[in-house]
Design a protein around this motif. Structure first.
Motif, short mmCIF file in Angstrom:
data_model
loop_
_atom_site.label_atom_id
_atom_site.label_comp_id
_atom_site.label_asym_id
_atom_site.label_seq_id
_atom_site.Cartn_x
_atom_site.Cartn_y
_atom_site.Cartn_z
N GLY A 106 -128.00 -6.72 67.40
CA GLY A 106 -128.99 -5.82 67.98
C GLY A 106 -128.48 -4.39 68.01
N ALA A 107 -127.22 -4.21 68.40
CA ALA A 107 -126.62 -2.88 68.42
C ALA A 107 -126.53 -2.31 67.00
CB ALA A 107 -125.24 -2.93 69.05
N TRP A 108 -126.12 -3.14 66.03
CA TRP A 108 -126.02 -2.68 64.65
C TRP A 108 -127.39 -2.25 64.11
CZ3 TRP A 108 -122.97 -7.71 63.27
CH2 TRP A 108 -121.67 -7.62 63.81
N ALA A 109 -128.41 -3.01 64.45
CA ALA A 109 -129.76 -2.64 64.01
C ALA A 109 -130.16 -1.28 64.59
CB ALA A 109 -130.77 -3.72 64.42
N GLY A 110 -129.74 -1.01 65.83
CA GLY A 110 -130.02 0.30 66.42
C GLY A 110 -129.34 1.43 65.67
N ILE A 111 -128.07 1.21 65.29
CA ILE A 111 -127.35 2.23 64.51
C ILE A 111 -128.07 2.47 63.19
CG2 ILE A 111 -125.17 2.81 63.37
CD1 ILE A 111 -123.81 0.88 65.41
N ALA A 112 -128.47 1.39 62.52
CA ALA A 112 -129.17 1.50 61.25
C ALA A 112 -130.51 2.23 61.41
CB ALA A 112 -129.39 0.12 60.64
N ALA A 113 -131.21 1.95 62.51
CA ALA A 113 -132.49 2.62 62.76
C ALA A 113 -132.30 4.12 62.98
CB ALA A 113 -133.16 1.99 63.98
N ALA A 114 -131.24 4.49 63.71
CA ALA A 114 -130.98 5.91 63.95
C ALA A 114 -130.68 6.64 62.64
CB ALA A 114 -129.81 6.06 64.92
N ALA A 115 -129.90 6.01 61.78
CA ALA A 115 -129.58 6.61 60.48
C ALA A 115 -130.84 6.76 59.64
CB ALA A 115 -128.53 5.78 59.76
N THR A 116 -131.69 5.73 59.65
CA THR A 116 -132.93 5.79 58.88
C THR A 116 -133.86 6.87 59.42
OG1 THR A 116 -132.74 3.41 58.41
CG2 THR A 116 -134.89 4.42 58.06
N ASP A 117 -133.91 7.04 60.72
CA ASP A 117 -134.69 8.12 61.32
C ASP A 117 -134.24 9.49 60.79
OD1 ASP A 117 -136.52 6.77 62.86
OD2 ASP A 117 -135.27 6.76 64.67
N ARG A 118 -132.93 9.68 60.74
CA ARG A 118 -132.42 10.97 60.24
C ARG A 118 -132.76 11.16 58.78
NH1 ARG A 118 -126.88 13.04 63.14
NH2 ARG A 118 -127.56 12.60 65.28
N ALA A 119 -132.66 10.09 58.01
CA ALA A 119 -132.99 10.20 56.58
C ALA A 119 -134.47 10.54 56.40
CB ALA A 119 -132.66 8.88 55.87
N ARG A 120 -135.33 9.94 57.18
CA ARG A 120 -136.76 10.22 57.08
C ARG A 120 -137.05 11.68 57.46
NH1 ARG A 120 -138.37 6.31 59.86
NH2 ARG A 120 -138.98 4.92 58.16
N ALA A 121 -136.39 12.14 58.50
CA ALA A 121 -136.58 13.54 58.90
C ALA A 121 -136.10 14.49 57.81
CB ALA A 121 -135.83 13.81 60.21
N PHE A 122 -134.99 14.15 57.16
CA PHE A 122 -134.48 15.00 56.10
C PHE A 122 -135.46 15.07 54.93
CE2 PHE A 122 -132.47 15.24 51.94
CZ PHE A 122 -131.83 16.47 52.00
N VAL A 123 -135.97 13.90 54.49
CA VAL A 123 -136.88 13.87 53.35
C VAL A 123 -138.16 14.64 53.66
CG1 VAL A 123 -138.31 12.34 51.93
CG2 VAL A 123 -135.93 11.74 52.40
N ARG A 124 -138.66 14.53 54.86
CA ARG A 124 -139.86 15.26 55.23
C ARG A 124 -139.63 16.77 55.21
NH1 ARG A 124 -142.52 11.75 60.20
NH2 ARG A 124 -143.60 10.24 58.84
N LYS A 125 -138.50 17.19 55.75
CA LYS A 125 -138.22 18.62 55.77
C LYS A 125 -138.01 19.15 54.35
CE LYS A 125 -135.43 22.03 58.23
NZ LYS A 125 -134.38 22.22 59.29
N ALA A 126 -137.30 18.37 53.53
CA ALA A 126 -137.07 18.79 52.14
C ALA A 126 -138.39 18.87 51.38
CB ALA A 126 -136.11 17.81 51.46
N ARG A 127 -139.30 17.95 51.64
CA ARG A 127 -140.61 17.95 50.98
C ARG A 127 -141.41 19.18 51.37
NH1 ARG A 127 -145.66 15.60 52.38
NH2 ARG A 127 -146.92 15.07 50.52
N GLN A 128 -141.34 19.55 52.65
CA GLN A 128 -142.06 20.74 53.09
C GLN A 128 -141.54 22.00 52.41
OE1 GLN A 128 -141.54 20.63 57.34
NE2 GLN A 128 -143.10 19.04 57.66
#
Length: 441
Positions: free
Chosen positions: A293-315
């Motif tokens: 459960g903790a590992w999934a949380g770490i993975a989710a946080a990393a994925t959130d950052r990646a999504r934010a990066f791709v959105r900003k780069a797209r803009q």
């Protein structure tokens, strides 16, 4: 709160972290193995008189949200200074999160393992070390609640834990045996109603910050190394002599130093059930489920950052996706798979929780061991994909899109009880078990 069971990733990145953490928590109480109320309180345990507070479902969500916010605020300094996450754990105590899985009759909230795993997930998104400390603490709580039914001392311990919001640490690794938790070298020494133990523990995570240590030991000097007991020592019962430091790649806030543990206490502090049963039915499956459960949380946080990066780069690129965008798709897909894997394993444990034969079966034991292997590998793959999605921005240690801490933390998962050791241990079981006859078997 964004949860492991049945929720969608759709729109996650559009919601603020606090809003995602405010969804209701469903209390899925796992029945404990017949823990009666204490009738003969142990004299050696003194309990504070303040009544325990029973929280509602709604307030539990807000409590977790507040603790996660504190953990996120201090996560960077916990990592850089390799220090215990004191602020987050103080917030967890203040929010009474330390005792949520204790049965209500002892002052807890009776939360089930899926609820505890959800808390680990939320904390993992904020601070990996805080999440892992919480997961290890709750594993010890599960051992005491599920196997302390015949002991008034342990029943009173649970009441005191709820009253004082105590933190329990674990000592299961010893000397050159490392992660071989099913063998102990140091024996319990008995003197009438007293016991003593001297143990060279290669790792005791957050040992110096804990209020008590739950440790394995050989039953006696004459017993085989696999004939083990589990005993709870409170802080006044032991001293710790540091043998090894903790300057690690990741999970730096767990402060997993090595110590010589020197303890003396009452014999009633030994759990009344042999450790082989505790390990099979609680320690191993609960640890693997909460860690994942903790590992999934770490993975989710990393994925959130990646999504934010791709959105900003797209803009910035007038709608054009950056080169790393396909890696975001891969990270999202593997995160979804990881969450489904954890959710399925949690349901499996809940179904078997009160059935000793099911818990002891080769099939169940193999599944819970391999769950740790599969979850850790998926978590690492998810964070790696997130870093690739961010490119150099994710590789950097500075900047809002850095994935460095998440990657260093998640790389602990395959070596925290080595995947190679687990695979070697279950090799014989793999030979004995057949291939299922259908997809639903």
């Amino acid at each position: 709160m964004q949860y492991l069971l049945g929720d969608s990733d759709r729109g996650r990145s559009q919601m603020p972290h606090e809003a995602m953490m405010s969804a209701s928590i469903k209390l899925r109480t796992v029945k404990l193995q017949g823990v009666p109320a204490a009738t003969d309180p142990a004299r050696s345990l003194q309990i504070a008189t303040d009544p325990a507070v029973t929280a509602t479902v709604e307030t539990l969500a807000s409590r977790v949200e507040k603790v996660a916010a504190v953990a996120a605020q201090h996560a960077a300094s916990v990592d850089s200074e390799s220090r215990f996450p004191a602020e987050a754990m103080a917030a967890a105590r203040a929010a009474r999160l330390m005792s949520i899985a204790v049965p209500r009759e002892f002052g807890g909230e009776g939360a089930g393992i899926s609820d505890v795993a959800d808390v680990c997930y939320a904390l993992g998104r904020a601070c990996a070390s805080t999440a892992m400390i919480y997961a290890m603490h709750q594993t010890k709580i599960a051992c005491v609640t599920r196997h302390g039914s015949g002991s008034a001392w342990h029943q009173r311990l649970l009441r005191r834990l709820c009253s004082e919001q105590m933190l329990l640490a674990s000592s299961t690794t010893e000397g050159e045996r490392g992660g071989d938790v099913r063998n102990s070298a140091a024996p319990i020494e008995r003197n009438d109603a007293r016991i003593a133990l001297e143990r060279c523990a290669t790792v005791i995570s957050y040992g110096e910050a804990a209020d008590g240590i739950v440790t394995t030991a050989r039953r006696s000097a004459e017993a085989a190394s696999s004939d083990q007991v589990l005993v709870v020592f409170l802080k006044q019962d032991y001293t710790l002599e540091r043998q090894l430091g903790w300057d690690a790649l990741g999970m730096r806030g767990t402060c997993s130093s090595g110590f010589k543990l020197i303890a003396a206490a009452a014999s009633e502090q030994i759990l009344p059930v042999s450790y082989d049963q505790i390990h099979t039915r609680t320690m191993m499956p609960v640890a693997h489920l909460l860690w994942s459960g903790a590992w999934a949380g770490i993975a989710a946080a990393a994925t959130d950052r990646a999504r934010a990066f791709v959105r900003k780069a797209r803009q910035r690129a007038d709608g054009a996706l950056p080169p790393g965008a396909p890696h975001l798709t891969r990270a999202s897909a593997s995160l979804q798979k990881l969450r489904g894997l954890v959710a399925s394993a949690l349901r499996r444990f809940e179904l078997a929780a009160d059935d000793p034969a099911a818990l002891d079966s080769i099939e169940f034991q193999t599944a819970m061991n391999l769950h740790k292997v599969n979850a850790s590998e998926l978590a690492v793959a998810t964070v790696m994909s997130a870093m690739q999605a961010c490119g150099i921005a994710g590789y950097r240690n500075d900047g809002e899109f850095s994935i460095g801490r998440h990657l260093r933390d998640i790389l602990s998962s395959p070596v925290m009880i080595s995947n190679d050791r687990i695979l070697a241990n279950v090799a014989m079981a793999s030979l004995l078990s057949g291939v299922p006859a259908s997809l639903c078997d």
